[in-house]
Scaffold this motif. Structure first.
Motif, PDB file in Angstrom:
ATOM      1  N   PHE A 245       0.728  -0.852  -0.053  1.00 32.48           N
ATOM      2  CA  PHE A 245       0.036  -0.220  -0.163  1.00 32.48           C
ATOM      3  C   PHE A 245       1.301   1.479  -0.254  1.00 32.48           C
ATOM      4  CE2 PHE A 245      -3.300  -2.658   1.558  1.00 32.48           C
ATOM      5  CZ  PHE A 245      -4.835  -2.373   1.002  1.00 32.48           C
ATOM      6  N   GLU A 246       0.620   1.994  -0.375  1.00 30.32           N
ATOM      7  CA  GLU A 246       0.910   3.701  -0.420  1.00 30.32           C
ATOM      8  C   GLU A 246       1.676   3.618   1.438  1.00 30.32           C
ATOM      9  OE1 GLU A 246      -0.700   3.582  -2.470  1.00 30.32           O
ATOM     10  OE2 GLU A 246      -0.710   4.541  -3.667  1.00 30.32           O
ATOM     11  N   SER A 247       0.924   3.317   2.325  1.00 30.16           N
ATOM     12  CA  SER A 247       1.663   3.868   3.194  1.00 30.16           C
ATOM     13  C   SER A 247       2.661   2.527   3.973  1.00 30.16           C
ATOM     14  CB  SER A 247       0.301   3.520   4.645  1.00 30.16           C
ATOM     15  OG  SER A 247       0.372   1.956   4.794  1.00 30.16           O
ATOM     16  N   LEU A 248       2.958   1.755   2.369  1.00 34.34           N
ATOM     17  CA  LEU A 248       3.830   0.961   3.065  1.00 34.34           C
ATOM     18  C   LEU A 248       4.864   1.078   1.821  1.00 34.34           C
ATOM     19  CD1 LEU A 248       1.833  -2.626   3.611  1.00 34.34           C
ATOM     20  CD2 LEU A 248       2.508  -1.085   5.310  1.00 34.34           C
ATOM     21  N   GLY A 249       4.988   1.857   1.051  1.00 36.02           N
ATOM     22  CA  GLY A 249       5.783   2.969   0.473  1.00 36.02           C
ATOM     23  C   GLY A 249       5.277   2.676  -1.137  1.00 36.02           C
ATOM     24  N   VAL A 250       4.645   2.217  -1.513  1.00 37.42           N
ATOM     25  CA  VAL A 250       4.284   1.855  -3.197  1.00 37.42           C
ATOM     26  C   VAL A 250       3.014   1.950  -3.223  1.00 37.42           C
ATOM     27  CG1 VAL A 250       6.061  -0.180  -3.849  1.00 37.42           C
ATOM     28  CG2 VAL A 250       3.782  -0.536  -2.757  1.00 37.42           C
ATOM     29  N   ARG A 251       2.915   2.746  -4.616  1.00 38.63           N
ATOM     30  CA  ARG A 251       0.783   2.139  -5.374  1.00 38.63           C
ATOM     31  C   ARG A 251       0.644   0.830  -5.221  1.00 38.63           C
ATOM     32  NH1 ARG A 251       0.747   6.691  -9.540  1.00 38.63           N
ATOM     33  NH2 ARG A 251       1.288   8.861  -8.343  1.00 38.63           N
ATOM     34  N   SER A 252      -0.494   0.814  -4.833  1.00 36.51           N
ATOM     35  CA  SER A 252      -0.959  -0.937  -4.802  1.00 36.51           C
ATOM     36  C   SER A 252      -1.919  -0.556  -3.963  1.00 36.51           C
ATOM     37  CB  SER A 252       0.065  -1.851  -4.178  1.00 36.51           C
ATOM     38  OG  SER A 252      -0.926  -3.095  -3.993  1.00 36.51           O
ATOM     39  N   GLN A 253      -3.422  -1.808  -3.735  1.00 42.90           N
ATOM     40  CA  GLN A 253      -3.760  -1.586  -2.698  1.00 42.90           C
ATOM     41  C   GLN A 253      -4.026  -3.328  -2.359  1.00 42.90           C
ATOM     42  OE1 GLN A 253      -7.422  -0.678  -4.120  1.00 42.90           O
ATOM     43  NE2 GLN A 253      -8.168   0.578  -2.534  1.00 42.90           N
ATOM     44  N   ALA A 254      -2.755  -4.078  -2.744  1.00 37.71           N
ATOM     45  CA  ALA A 254      -2.577  -6.180  -2.943  1.00 37.71           C
ATOM     46  C   ALA A 254      -3.176  -6.198  -1.226  1.00 37.71           C
ATOM     47  CB  ALA A 254      -1.095  -6.403  -3.285  1.00 37.71           C
ATOM     48  N   THR A 255      -3.848  -6.945  -1.094  1.00 36.47           N
ATOM     49  CA  THR A 255      -4.229  -7.749  -0.117  1.00 36.47           C
ATOM     50  C   THR A 255      -4.877  -9.175  -0.165  1.00 36.47           C
ATOM     51  OG1 THR A 255      -5.597  -5.892   0.563  1.00 36.47           O
ATOM     52  CG2 THR A 255      -5.829  -7.140   2.601  1.00 36.47           C
ATOM     53  N   LEU A 256      -3.522 -10.386   1.399  1.00 31.75           N
ATOM     54  CA  LEU A 256      -4.760 -11.425   1.263  1.00 31.75           C
ATOM     55  C   LEU A 256      -5.374 -11.393   2.226  1.00 31.75           C
ATOM     56  CD1 LEU A 256      -3.639 -13.940   0.590  1.00 31.75           C
ATOM     57  CD2 LEU A 256      -2.446 -13.916   1.895  1.00 31.75           C
ATOM     58  N   ILE A 257      -6.498 -11.980   1.953  1.00 28.46           N
ATOM     59  CA  ILE A 257      -7.670 -12.443   3.324  1.00 28.46           C
ATOM     60  C   ILE A 257      -7.836 -13.902   3.030  1.00 28.46           C
ATOM     61  CG2 ILE A 257     -10.312 -12.122   3.727  1.00 28.46           C
ATOM     62  CD1 ILE A 257      -8.928  -9.470   2.802  1.00 28.46           C
ATOM     63  N   GLU A 258      -7.593 -14.180   4.537  1.00 28.24           N
ATOM     64  CA  GLU A 258      -7.806 -16.061   4.640  1.00 28.24           C
ATOM     65  C   GLU A 258      -8.973 -16.253   5.507  1.00 28.24           C
ATOM     66  OE1 GLU A 258      -3.227 -16.785   5.369  1.00 28.24           O
ATOM     67  OE2 GLU A 258      -4.216 -17.857   6.409  1.00 28.24           O
ATOM     68  N   THR A 259      -9.867 -16.945   4.736  1.00 30.64           N
ATOM     69  CA  THR A 259     -11.018 -16.708   5.615  1.00 30.64           C
ATOM     70  C   THR A 259     -10.459 -18.431   6.442  1.00 30.64           C
ATOM     71  OG1 THR A 259     -11.989 -18.302   3.486  1.00 30.64           O
ATOM     72  CG2 THR A 259     -12.824 -15.938   3.820  1.00 30.64           C
ATOM     73  N   SER A 260     -11.516 -19.317   6.899  1.00 32.47           N
ATOM     74  CA  SER A 260     -11.209 -20.308   7.401  1.00 32.47           C
ATOM     75  C   SER A 260     -10.734 -21.775   6.794  1.00 32.47           C
ATOM     76  CB  SER A 260     -12.298 -21.208   7.946  1.00 32.47           C
ATOM     77  OG  SER A 260     -14.343 -21.506   7.391  1.00 32.47           O
ATOM     78  N   ASP A 261     -11.060 -21.757   4.888  1.00 33.34           N
ATOM     79  CA  ASP A 261     -10.805 -22.489   3.988  1.00 33.34           C
ATOM     80  C   ASP A 261     -10.148 -21.789   3.074  1.00 33.34           C
ATOM     81  OD1 ASP A 261     -13.316 -21.415   3.201  1.00 33.34           O
ATOM     82  OD2 ASP A 261     -14.926 -23.551   3.762  1.00 33.34           O
ATOM     83  N   THR A 262     -10.260 -20.764   2.158  1.00 34.19           N
ATOM     84  CA  THR A 262      -9.880 -19.972   1.402  1.00 34.19           C
ATOM     85  C   THR A 262      -9.240 -19.124   1.417  1.00 34.19           C
ATOM     86  OG1 THR A 262     -11.449 -20.313   0.229  1.00 34.19           O
ATOM     87  CG2 THR A 262     -10.361 -19.865  -0.509  1.00 34.19           C
ATOM     88  N   ARG A 263      -7.954 -18.754   0.795  1.00 37.91           N
ATOM     89  CA  ARG A 263      -7.147 -17.239   0.370  1.00 37.91           C
ATOM     90  C   ARG A 263      -7.500 -16.932  -0.582  1.00 37.91           C
ATOM     91  NH1 ARG A 263      -3.134 -21.838   2.249  1.00 37.91           N
ATOM     92  NH2 ARG A 263      -2.375 -21.474   4.570  1.00 37.91           N
ATOM     93  N   ILE A 264      -7.440 -15.707  -0.395  1.00 39.96           N
ATOM     94  CA  ILE A 264      -8.423 -14.325  -2.148  1.00 39.96           C
ATOM     95  C   ILE A 264      -7.158 -13.446  -1.567  1.00 39.96           C
ATOM     96  CG2 ILE A 264      -9.775 -13.726  -2.496  1.00 39.96           C
ATOM     97  CD1 ILE A 264     -11.073 -15.057  -0.573  1.00 39.96           C
ATOM     98  N   LEU A 265      -6.196 -13.724  -3.198  1.00 44.23           N
ATOM     99  CA  LEU A 265      -5.180 -12.361  -3.289  1.00 44.23           C
ATOM    100  C   LEU A 265      -6.357 -11.928  -3.962  1.00 44.23           C
ATOM    101  CD1 LEU A 265      -2.426 -11.002  -3.360  1.00 44.23           C
ATOM    102  CD2 LEU A 265      -1.860 -12.619  -4.761  1.00 44.23           C
ATOM    103  N   VAL A 266      -6.494  -9.787  -3.783  1.00 45.18           N
ATOM    104  CA  VAL A 266      -6.692  -9.332  -4.455  1.00 45.18           C
ATOM    105  C   VAL A 266      -5.811  -8.243  -4.964  1.00 45.18           C
ATOM    106  CG1 VAL A 266      -8.731  -7.359  -4.333  1.00 45.18           C
ATOM    107  CG2 VAL A 266      -9.526  -9.595  -2.915  1.00 45.18           C
ATOM    108  N   ASP A 267      -6.606  -8.487  -5.763  1.00 47.75           N
ATOM    109  CA  ASP A 267      -5.089  -7.296  -7.213  1.00 47.75           C
ATOM    110  C   ASP A 267      -3.768  -6.945  -6.584  1.00 47.75           C
ATOM    111  OD1 ASP A 267      -7.289  -6.171  -8.116  1.00 47.75           O
ATOM    112  OD2 ASP A 267      -7.378  -4.231  -6.805  1.00 47.75           O
ATOM    113  N   PRO A 268      -3.308  -8.385  -6.819  1.00 46.25           N
ATOM    114  CA  PRO A 268      -1.473  -8.834  -6.884  1.00 46.25           C
ATOM    115  C   PRO A 268      -0.844  -8.028  -8.024  1.00 46.25           C
ATOM    116  CG  PRO A 268      -2.215 -10.093  -8.148  1.00 46.25           C
ATOM    117  CD  PRO A 268      -3.579  -9.850  -7.675  1.00 46.25           C
TER     118      PRO A 268
END
Ligand SMILES: [Zn+2]
Ligand SMILES: [Zn+2]
Length: 307
Positions: free
Chosen positions: A8-31
């Protein structure tokens, strides 16, 4: 559910990349990751390119364990056809994308989406436009908004918002809505009622140019409404944190929202790491050490393509 902001910008780059982990699925958004080709009239600083390379590896590693990849629209800070992050991250993944054939602007429909589709062709186990659709993967429910404007008007095209639910908990990512100045931007939030919301915030660094005072105020009012829908946590980052004065905007929003209990924070604050908004600080970086970056080939090509 685990929410892990990766870049993310607060981590130093332009991005919104996020990993969401539910009880059974890992979802990567906008890598994807990107940088401003010019800011304050300056090219990227050496530290920014180092950070870009570092966070692209973080995303690459997160992708290894992901089951699903989501691409909310075809800007290079949200998808990468192989400039910096190897396209092999899409191999054997279930991929949900913004429909490349409707509600999309010319540069995304004619150039970027087709280039991306060619790049990842044959890699995903499945690939489908997700606009307005809902999917159930085990215990996990993935729901996508109808296309909404990338900001106040059609110039930058459209994005899809994504909501991920498991048990009684919902996490939602707005993608690029520039803080959500229009009524259509808050509909999906009102519908899915997330506990945690990741939102990009208004483009306050362009106030007076690409952003009017009026649009800024409607974005802040809508963000206030979203908070008051019962959010526990609003992570506001990406567009807003390109502005040196982002803290003032967050404080203003906190005052507007008042004492209703929810938290408003940047991705770095959420992760409890030090904020590192390199783009907003580019002028200072050059003052501290005058080192424009030598751009690796992939990065040079990425920046030629614009945001
Ligand atoms: Zn965008
Ligand atoms: Zn973006």
């Amino acid at each position: 559910m685990k929410v892990l902001p990766l870049a993310f910008e607060s981590l130093g780059v332009r991005s919104q990349a996020t990993l969401i982990e539910t009880s059974d699925t890992r979802i990567l958004v906008d890598p994807a990751v990107s940088l401003a080709p010019r800011r304050y009239g300056l090219p990227p600083h050496k530290l920014e390119v180092e950070k870009l390379m570092e966070l692209s590896k973080v995303i690459y590693n997160a992708a290894k364990d992901a089951d699903v990849i989501v691409v909310t629209h075809y800007h290079y800070d949200h998808h990468d056809p192989g400039f910096v992050i190897p396209k092999e991250i899409y191999k054997n993944k279930q991929v949900f994308v913004k429909d490349p054939n409707s509600f999309i602007n010319v540069s995304q429909s004619k150039v970027r989406a087709p280039k991306f589709m060619r790049a990842i062709n044959g890699l995903p186990s499945s690939l489908q436009p997700a606009d307005g659709k809902e999917f159930k993967l085990g215990n996990t429910k993935l729901k996508f908004s109808k296309p909404v404007l990338h900001g106040a008007d059609e110039k930058m095209g459209y994005v899809i918002q994504v909501s991920i639910s498991d048990g009684g908990e919902t996490v939602m990512i707005t993608s690029d809505i520039e803080g959500g100045p229009r009524d259509m931007h808050i509909k999906f939030t009102q519908e899915v009622k997330p506990n945690t919301l990741i939102i990009d915030g208004p483009l306050t660094y362009m106030l007076g140019y690409a952003l009017t005072e009026e649009t800024l105020n409607s974005a802040l009012d809508n963000m206030e409404k979203m908070m008051k829908e019962g959010l526990d946590t609003m992570i506001v980052d990406h567009h807003l944190v390109r502005d040196q004065n982002y803290r003032q905007v967050i404080d203003k929003l906190k005052r507007q929202v008042g004492e209703i209990g929810g938290r408003i924070m940047t991705a770095a604050e959420f992760l409890q790491v030090e904020e590192n908004p390199l783009e907003a600080r580019r002028r200072e970086l050059f003052k501290e050490s005058n080192e424009p970056a030598k751009l690796p080939r992939g990065v040079a090509e990425l920046l030629k393509g614009g945001g």
